[in-house]
Design a protein around this motif. Structure first.
Motif, PDB file in Angstrom:
ATOM      1  N   LYS A 102     -34.038  17.963  29.474  1.00 23.27           N
ATOM      2  CA  LYS A 102     -32.615  17.988  29.800  1.00 23.27           C
ATOM      3  C   LYS A 102     -31.701  18.003  28.764  1.00 23.27           C
ATOM      4  CE  LYS A 102     -29.096  16.341  32.930  1.00 23.27           C
ATOM      5  NZ  LYS A 102     -28.508  15.181  32.999  1.00 23.27           N
ATOM      6  N   GLN A 103     -32.023  16.789  27.694  1.00 28.05           N
ATOM      7  CA  GLN A 103     -31.415  16.565  26.664  1.00 28.05           C
ATOM      8  C   GLN A 103     -31.494  17.574  25.656  1.00 28.05           C
ATOM      9  OE1 GLN A 103     -29.154  14.081  26.135  1.00 28.05           O
ATOM     10  NE2 GLN A 103     -29.348  13.081  28.176  1.00 28.05           N
ATOM     11  N   GLU A 104     -32.579  17.860  25.428  1.00 23.22           N
ATOM     12  CA  GLU A 104     -32.834  18.960  24.238  1.00 23.22           C
ATOM     13  C   GLU A 104     -32.970  20.339  24.625  1.00 23.22           C
ATOM     14  OE1 GLU A 104     -32.829  18.066  21.294  1.00 23.22           O
ATOM     15  OE2 GLU A 104     -33.010  15.830  21.370  1.00 23.22           O
ATOM     16  N   HIS A 105     -32.667  20.676  25.827  1.00 21.24           N
ATOM     17  CA  HIS A 105     -32.623  22.105  26.195  1.00 21.24           C
ATOM     18  C   HIS A 105     -33.839  22.642  26.184  1.00 21.24           C
ATOM     19  CE1 HIS A 105     -28.293  21.454  26.463  1.00 21.24           C
ATOM     20  NE2 HIS A 105     -28.384  21.094  25.078  1.00 21.24           N
ATOM     21  N   GLY A 106     -35.034  22.052  26.639  1.00 23.34           N
ATOM     22  CA  GLY A 106     -36.433  22.480  26.538  1.00 23.34           C
ATOM     23  C   GLY A 106     -36.845  23.486  27.666  1.00 23.34           C
ATOM     24  N   LEU A 107     -35.895  23.866  28.559  1.00 28.62           N
ATOM     25  CA  LEU A 107     -36.286  24.956  29.438  1.00 28.62           C
ATOM     26  C   LEU A 107     -35.120  25.874  29.467  1.00 28.62           C
ATOM     27  CD1 LEU A 107     -35.631  24.000  32.929  1.00 28.62           C
ATOM     28  CD2 LEU A 107     -35.334  22.027  31.233  1.00 28.62           C
ATOM     29  N   GLN A 108     -35.632  27.186  30.179  1.00 25.87           N
ATOM     30  CA  GLN A 108     -34.580  28.356  30.406  1.00 25.87           C
ATOM     31  C   GLN A 108     -34.954  28.771  31.886  1.00 25.87           C
ATOM     32  OE1 GLN A 108     -33.915  31.438  27.443  1.00 25.87           O
ATOM     33  NE2 GLN A 108     -34.316  29.908  26.236  1.00 25.87           N
ATOM     34  N   CYS A 109     -35.913  29.447  32.080  1.00 26.76           N
ATOM     35  CA  CYS A 109     -36.264  29.774  33.715  1.00 26.76           C
ATOM     36  C   CYS A 109     -36.987  28.641  34.232  1.00 26.76           C
ATOM     37  CB  CYS A 109     -36.976  30.993  33.720  1.00 26.76           C
ATOM     38  SG  CYS A 109     -38.763  30.631  33.426  1.00 26.76           S
ATOM     39  N   GLY A 110     -37.438  27.612  33.479  1.00 27.72           N
ATOM     40  CA  GLY A 110     -38.403  26.456  34.172  1.00 27.72           C
ATOM     41  C   GLY A 110     -39.516  26.678  34.654  1.00 27.72           C
ATOM     42  N   PHE A 111     -40.200  27.964  34.551  1.00 30.27           N
ATOM     43  CA  PHE A 111     -41.483  28.181  35.403  1.00 30.27           C
ATOM     44  C   PHE A 111     -42.444  27.556  34.585  1.00 30.27           C
ATOM     45  CE2 PHE A 111     -45.249  30.380  36.628  1.00 30.27           C
ATOM     46  CZ  PHE A 111     -44.782  30.554  37.949  1.00 30.27           C
ATOM     47  N   CYS A 112     -42.586  27.337  33.307  1.00 36.06           N
ATOM     48  CA  CYS A 112     -43.577  26.621  32.583  1.00 36.06           C
ATOM     49  C   CYS A 112     -43.401  25.218  32.446  1.00 36.06           C
ATOM     50  CB  CYS A 112     -43.570  27.178  31.108  1.00 36.06           C
ATOM     51  SG  CYS A 112     -42.316  26.671  30.175  1.00 36.06           S
ATOM     52  N   THR A 113     -42.119  24.662  32.933  1.00 42.05           N
ATOM     53  CA  THR A 113     -41.904  23.417  32.600  1.00 42.05           C
ATOM     54  C   THR A 113     -42.743  22.360  33.080  1.00 42.05           C
ATOM     55  OG1 THR A 113     -39.650  24.129  32.517  1.00 42.05           O
ATOM     56  CG2 THR A 113     -39.799  21.824  32.528  1.00 42.05           C
ATOM     57  N   PRO A 114     -43.169  22.298  34.536  1.00 42.65           N
ATOM     58  CA  PRO A 114     -43.844  21.143  35.108  1.00 42.65           C
ATOM     59  C   PRO A 114     -45.135  21.091  34.294  1.00 42.65           C
ATOM     60  CG  PRO A 114     -42.910  22.738  37.041  1.00 42.65           C
ATOM     61  CD  PRO A 114     -42.443  23.267  35.496  1.00 42.65           C
ATOM     62  N   GLY A 115     -45.786  22.215  33.843  1.00 42.51           N
ATOM     63  CA  GLY A 115     -47.001  22.275  33.289  1.00 42.51           C
ATOM     64  C   GLY A 115     -46.805  21.679  31.972  1.00 42.51           C
ATOM     65  N   MET A 116     -45.747  22.002  31.232  1.00 41.15           N
ATOM     66  CA  MET A 116     -45.469  21.349  29.872  1.00 41.15           C
ATOM     67  C   MET A 116     -45.423  19.835  30.096  1.00 41.15           C
ATOM     68  SD  MET A 116     -45.170  23.519  27.338  1.00 41.15           S
ATOM     69  CE  MET A 116     -44.783  25.483  27.402  1.00 41.15           C
ATOM     70  N   MET A 117     -44.459  19.475  30.990  1.00 44.10           N
ATOM     71  CA  MET A 117     -44.247  17.880  31.115  1.00 44.10           C
ATOM     72  C   MET A 117     -45.822  17.115  31.367  1.00 44.10           C
ATOM     73  SD  MET A 117     -41.006  17.903  33.423  1.00 44.10           S
ATOM     74  CE  MET A 117     -39.457  18.434  32.921  1.00 44.10           C
ATOM     75  N   LEU A 118     -46.571  17.773  32.327  1.00 48.39           N
ATOM     76  CA  LEU A 118     -47.689  16.913  32.390  1.00 48.39           C
ATOM     77  C   LEU A 118     -48.814  17.039  31.319  1.00 48.39           C
ATOM     78  CD1 LEU A 118     -48.411  15.752  35.271  1.00 48.39           C
ATOM     79  CD2 LEU A 118     -46.869  17.506  35.507  1.00 48.39           C
ATOM     80  N   ALA A 119     -48.893  18.172  30.544  1.00 49.13           N
ATOM     81  CA  ALA A 119     -49.543  18.182  29.140  1.00 49.13           C
ATOM     82  C   ALA A 119     -49.110  17.187  28.382  1.00 49.13           C
ATOM     83  CB  ALA A 119     -49.601  19.454  28.707  1.00 49.13           C
ATOM     84  N   ALA A 120     -47.601  17.091  28.265  1.00 51.30           N
ATOM     85  CA  ALA A 120     -47.068  16.063  27.361  1.00 51.30           C
ATOM     86  C   ALA A 120     -47.291  14.714  27.735  1.00 51.30           C
ATOM     87  CB  ALA A 120     -45.363  16.416  27.312  1.00 51.30           C
ATOM     88  N   LYS A 121     -47.313  14.535  29.119  1.00 54.76           N
ATOM     89  CA  LYS A 121     -47.573  13.165  29.630  1.00 54.76           C
ATOM     90  C   LYS A 121     -49.012  12.419  29.248  1.00 54.76           C
ATOM     91  CE  LYS A 121     -46.949   9.827  33.259  1.00 54.76           C
ATOM     92  NZ  LYS A 121     -47.927   9.004  32.800  1.00 54.76           N
ATOM     93  N   ALA A 122     -49.922  13.676  29.334  1.00 52.82           N
ATOM     94  CA  ALA A 122     -51.267  13.091  28.881  1.00 52.82           C
ATOM     95  C   ALA A 122     -51.357  12.584  27.444  1.00 52.82           C
ATOM     96  CB  ALA A 122     -52.239  14.446  29.145  1.00 52.82           C
ATOM     97  N   LEU A 123     -50.529  13.545  26.821  1.00 51.38           N
ATOM     98  CA  LEU A 123     -50.540  13.082  25.186  1.00 51.38           C
ATOM     99  C   LEU A 123     -49.777  11.976  24.827  1.00 51.38           C
ATOM    100  CD1 LEU A 123     -50.509  13.954  22.096  1.00 51.38           C
ATOM    101  CD2 LEU A 123     -48.048  14.813  22.463  1.00 51.38           C
ATOM    102  N   LEU A 124     -48.501  11.709  25.435  1.00 49.84           N
ATOM    103  CA  LEU A 124     -47.910  10.413  25.177  1.00 49.84           C
ATOM    104  C   LEU A 124     -48.692   9.109  25.823  1.00 49.84           C
ATOM    105  CD1 LEU A 124     -44.235  11.768  25.583  1.00 49.84           C
ATOM    106  CD2 LEU A 124     -45.524  11.529  23.597  1.00 49.84           C
ATOM    107  N   ASP A 125     -49.383   9.420  27.016  1.00 50.55           N
ATOM    108  CA  ASP A 125     -50.028   8.164  27.663  1.00 50.55           C
ATOM    109  C   ASP A 125     -51.127   7.780  26.284  1.00 50.55           C
ATOM    110  OD1 ASP A 125     -48.578   8.173  29.685  1.00 50.55           O
ATOM    111  OD2 ASP A 125     -50.094   9.086  30.954  1.00 50.55           O
ATOM    112  N   ALA A 126     -51.902   8.873  25.622  1.00 53.56           N
ATOM    113  CA  ALA A 126     -52.819   8.512  24.741  1.00 53.56           C
ATOM    114  C   ALA A 126     -52.336   8.254  23.398  1.00 53.56           C
ATOM    115  CB  ALA A 126     -53.864   9.916  24.739  1.00 53.56           C
ATOM    116  N   ASN A 127     -50.911   8.749  22.994  1.00 54.71           N
ATOM    117  CA  ASN A 127     -50.425   8.833  21.559  1.00 54.71           C
ATOM    118  C   ASN A 127     -49.004   8.525  21.661  1.00 54.71           C
ATOM    119  OD1 ASN A 127     -49.530   8.735  18.980  1.00 54.71           O
ATOM    120  ND2 ASN A 127     -50.478  10.921  18.681  1.00 54.71           N
ATOM    121  N   PRO A 128     -48.632   7.099  21.792  1.00 58.50           N
ATOM    122  CA  PRO A 128     -47.168   7.120  22.039  1.00 58.50           C
ATOM    123  C   PRO A 128     -46.335   7.528  20.998  1.00 58.50           C
ATOM    124  CG  PRO A 128     -48.346   4.955  22.418  1.00 58.50           C
ATOM    125  CD  PRO A 128     -49.083   6.131  21.752  1.00 58.50           C
ATOM    126  N   ASP A 129     -46.655   7.631  19.653  1.00 57.66           N
ATOM    127  CA  ASP A 129     -45.840   7.992  18.587  1.00 57.66           C
ATOM    128  C   ASP A 129     -46.442   9.239  17.948  1.00 57.66           C
ATOM    129  OD1 ASP A 129     -43.770   7.941  16.661  1.00 57.66           O
ATOM    130  OD2 ASP A 129     -44.759   6.169  15.802  1.00 57.66           O
TER     131      ASP A 129
END
Ligand code: FES
Ligand code: FES
Length: 182
Positions: free
Chosen positions: A109-136
């Motif tokens: 929301k803050q960084e305007h990371g979506l337009q139609c939002g269709f890809c967004t849930p998948g992007m968020m889950l892929a990103a969560k797996a990354l951040l859980d393994a690598n917080p920085d």
């Protein structure tokens, strides 16, 4: 046209034997009777009504259907529901709490990371797996982690910024948590 089936005794010709599976989805334990050929994505969307998991291609290309299985990002159109037996699945509906968005949701929301939002849930889950393994993560790490997820709207720049925003927020939250007593 004539159709011939193997003789399966009492089982009606053409019947597909159902399999019982037990799994956890977004922290809730479930039991389901599923056909062995059912895709995990269909169990999530049609069986459980969790339509935040999107289907963009059905052929493992777009990543819109990405969920976490035991914390790993998985394209749910590539996995059978029976393979989730005994495992823990997280969908986009499991990210926020009742009162607060997950930092990844805030970041998009803050960084305007979506337009139609269709890809967004998948992007968020892929990103969560990354951040859980690598917080920085470095920007390059984020781009690599999201390389299996396609977006036809944003050009990716703001998606990457959104994930880096979430990473910074998660780090500042964990830095302000009281230290655990030994
Ligand atoms: S719907 Fe699963 S990768 Fe596209
Ligand atoms: S925001 Fe539209 S496909 Fe990514």
């Amino acid at each position: 046209m004539t159709t011939v089936h193997d003789d399966l005794g009492d089982q009606a010709a053409g019947d597909v034997p159902m399999r019982r599976i037990r799994f956890t989805i977004n922290g809730v334990r479930k039991v389901a009777e599923v056909e062995p050929r059912l895709l995990l994505s269909h169990l999530i969307r049609q069986g459980l009504g969790l339509t935040g998991t999107h289907m963009g291609c059905d052929t493992t290309n777009c990543g819109a259907c990405t969920v976490l299985v035991d914390g790993r990002a998985i394209k749910s159109c590539t996995m059978l529901a029976v393979q989730a037996d005994g495992h823990e699945v997280t969908t986009v509906e499991g990210l926020a709490t009742a009162s607060e968005l997950h930092p990844l949701q805030e970041g998009f929301k803050q960084e305007h990371g979506l337009q139609c939002g269709f890809c967004t849930p998948g992007m968020m889950l892929a990103a969560k797996a990354l951040l859980d393994a690598n917080p920085d993560p470095a920007e390059e790490d984020v781009r690599w982690a999201l390389s299996g997820n396609l977006c036809r709207c944003t050009g990716y720049q703001n998606i990457v910024k959104s994930v880096l925003w979430a990473a910074a927020k998660l780090r500042s939250e964990s830095a302000s948590e009281p230290a655990q007593e030994a």
